[in-house]
Design a protein around this motif. Structure first.
Motif, PDB file in Angstrom:
ATOM      1  N   ARG A 147      39.831   2.042  16.531  1.00  0.00           N
ATOM      2  CA  ARG A 147      41.292   2.117  16.502  1.00  0.00           C
ATOM      3  C   ARG A 147      41.804   2.903  17.706  1.00  0.00           C
ATOM      4  O   ARG A 147      41.223   3.913  18.091  1.00  0.00           O
ATOM      5  CB  ARG A 147      41.777   2.845  15.251  1.00  0.00           C
ATOM      6  N   VAL A 148      42.908   2.433  18.249  1.00  0.00           N
ATOM      7  CA  VAL A 148      43.640   3.176  19.276  1.00  0.00           C
ATOM      8  C   VAL A 148      44.809   3.811  18.552  1.00  0.00           C
ATOM      9  O   VAL A 148      45.546   3.138  17.833  1.00  0.00           O
ATOM     10  CB  VAL A 148      44.146   2.237  20.388  1.00  0.00           C
ATOM     11  N   ARG A 149      44.951   5.114  18.707  1.00  0.00           N
ATOM     12  CA  ARG A 149      46.017   5.800  17.977  1.00  0.00           C
ATOM     13  C   ARG A 149      46.642   6.884  18.849  1.00  0.00           C
ATOM     14  O   ARG A 149      46.009   7.365  19.794  1.00  0.00           O
ATOM     15  CB  ARG A 149      45.481   6.379  16.681  1.00  0.00           C
ATOM     16  N   PRO A 150      47.873   7.268  18.534  1.00  0.00           N
ATOM     17  CA  PRO A 150      48.534   8.320  19.325  1.00  0.00           C
ATOM     18  C   PRO A 150      47.741   9.619  19.262  1.00  0.00           C
ATOM     19  O   PRO A 150      47.161   9.961  18.231  1.00  0.00           O
ATOM     20  CB  PRO A 150      49.895   8.486  18.646  1.00  0.00           C
ATOM     21  N   PHE A 151      47.712  10.318  20.371  1.00  0.00           N
ATOM     22  CA  PHE A 151      47.038  11.599  20.486  1.00  0.00           C
ATOM     23  C   PHE A 151      48.117  12.667  20.521  1.00  0.00           C
ATOM     24  O   PHE A 151      49.123  12.520  21.202  1.00  0.00           O
ATOM     25  CB  PHE A 151      46.215  11.614  21.774  1.00  0.00           C
ATOM     26  N   GLU A 152      47.924  13.724  19.768  1.00  0.00           N
ATOM     27  CA  GLU A 152      48.919  14.800  19.715  1.00  0.00           C
ATOM     28  C   GLU A 152      49.101  15.394  21.109  1.00  0.00           C
ATOM     29  O   GLU A 152      48.170  15.965  21.668  1.00  0.00           O
ATOM     30  CB  GLU A 152      48.463  15.896  18.750  1.00  0.00           C
ATOM     31  N   SER A 178      44.245   8.010  21.899  1.00  0.00           N
ATOM     32  CA  SER A 178      42.804   8.211  21.774  1.00  0.00           C
ATOM     33  C   SER A 178      42.203   6.975  21.114  1.00  0.00           C
ATOM     34  O   SER A 178      42.878   6.253  20.393  1.00  0.00           O
ATOM     35  CB  SER A 178      42.480   9.465  20.967  1.00  0.00           C
ATOM     36  N   VAL A 179      40.947   6.759  21.376  1.00  0.00           N
ATOM     37  CA  VAL A 179      40.198   5.655  20.789  1.00  0.00           C
ATOM     38  C   VAL A 179      39.173   6.272  19.857  1.00  0.00           C
ATOM     39  O   VAL A 179      38.461   7.204  20.241  1.00  0.00           O
ATOM     40  CB  VAL A 179      39.505   4.812  21.885  1.00  0.00           C
ATOM     41  N   ALA A 180      39.116   5.783  18.609  1.00  0.00           N
ATOM     42  CA  ALA A 180      38.221   6.378  17.614  1.00  0.00           C
ATOM     43  C   ALA A 180      37.507   5.301  16.817  1.00  0.00           C
ATOM     44  O   ALA A 180      38.056   4.235  16.556  1.00  0.00           O
ATOM     45  CB  ALA A 180      39.010   7.279  16.669  1.00  0.00           C
ATOM     46  N   GLY A 181      36.298   5.605  16.436  1.00  0.00           N
ATOM     47  CA  GLY A 181      35.491   4.757  15.574  1.00  0.00           C
ATOM     48  C   GLY A 181      34.257   5.544  15.191  1.00  0.00           C
ATOM     49  O   GLY A 181      33.687   6.258  16.027  1.00  0.00           O
ATOM     50  N   TRP A 182      33.833   5.454  13.950  1.00  0.00           N
ATOM     51  CA  TRP A 182      32.747   6.302  13.446  1.00  0.00           C
ATOM     52  C   TRP A 182      31.456   6.170  14.236  1.00  0.00           C
ATOM     53  O   TRP A 182      30.793   7.155  14.504  1.00  0.00           O
ATOM     54  CB  TRP A 182      32.491   6.011  11.973  1.00  0.00           C
ATOM     55  N   GLY A 183      31.079   4.980  14.619  1.00  0.00           N
ATOM     56  CA  GLY A 183      29.815   4.785  15.323  1.00  0.00           C
ATOM     57  C   GLY A 183      29.944   4.650  16.817  1.00  0.00           C
ATOM     58  O   GLY A 183      28.969   4.361  17.510  1.00  0.00           O
ATOM     59  N   LEU A 184      31.135   4.854  17.335  1.00  0.00           N
ATOM     60  CA  LEU A 184      31.384   4.715  18.767  1.00  0.00           C
ATOM     61  C   LEU A 184      30.494   5.691  19.542  1.00  0.00           C
ATOM     62  O   LEU A 184      30.400   6.867  19.194  1.00  0.00           O
ATOM     63  CB  LEU A 184      32.852   5.012  19.039  1.00  0.00           C
TER      64      LEU A 184
END
Length: 152
Positions: A70-75, A85-91
């Motif tokens: 997921r691409v999501r807003p970063f504080e 930021s780009v996040a994913g559990w196994g990234l």
């Protein structure tokens, strides 16, 4: 970080294509950069050599790893505007210090399945841990760590 090390890592990352390679944190006001070849990866890394504290931080995901990113807003901090930021559990994350004054060490990292499961409960907007093929994540992480260790 020498250009030779960066080129070696870029070739290793793109050797098992297709692959998703993206910045983990974007520049202000920009979406995260995606890299579609080793050449583009290396060109961006060379550009970071001239920036104070320049470092390359990318996330890598191969199709056999499954999972979702997921691409999501970063504080934002004070005075910063819209970063993502780009996040994913196994990234798999790869950090390469590019500038002489970068305050970090080169490394390849990914969460283990157990660590991801421990953190999953409080996470929002990230696809489930069970969607990842953790054997594939570990295999690719180990291969990229070996390449980095030998290149250094």
């Amino acid at each position: 970080m020498s250009n030779r090390v960066v080129e070696t890592m870029a070739r290793a990352v793109f050797k098992r294509g297709p692959v998703l390679v993206t910045e983990l944190y974007s520049s202000a006001g920009m979406p995260p950069r995606r890299f579609d070849s080793a050449e583009v990866f290396c060109a961006h890394a060379r550009a970071l050599q001239t920036l104070s504290g320049g470092m390359l931080l990318v996330g890598v995901q191969y199709p056999d790893m499954g999972g979702g990113v997921r691409v999501r807003p970063f504080e934002p901090g004070r005075g910063e505007s819209g970063r993502f930021s780009v996040a994913g559990w196994g990234l798999i994350s790869i950090l390469l210090p590019m500038a002489a004054d970068a305050n970090c060490v080169a490394k390849v990292h990914a969460l283990t399945e157990r660590a991801a499961l421990d953190r999953e409960r409080g996470a929002l907007d990230v696809p489930p841990v069970c969607d990842w093929n953790w054997r594939a994540v570990e295999s690719h992480k180990r291969r990229l760590k070996d390449v980095l260790r030998k290149a250094l």
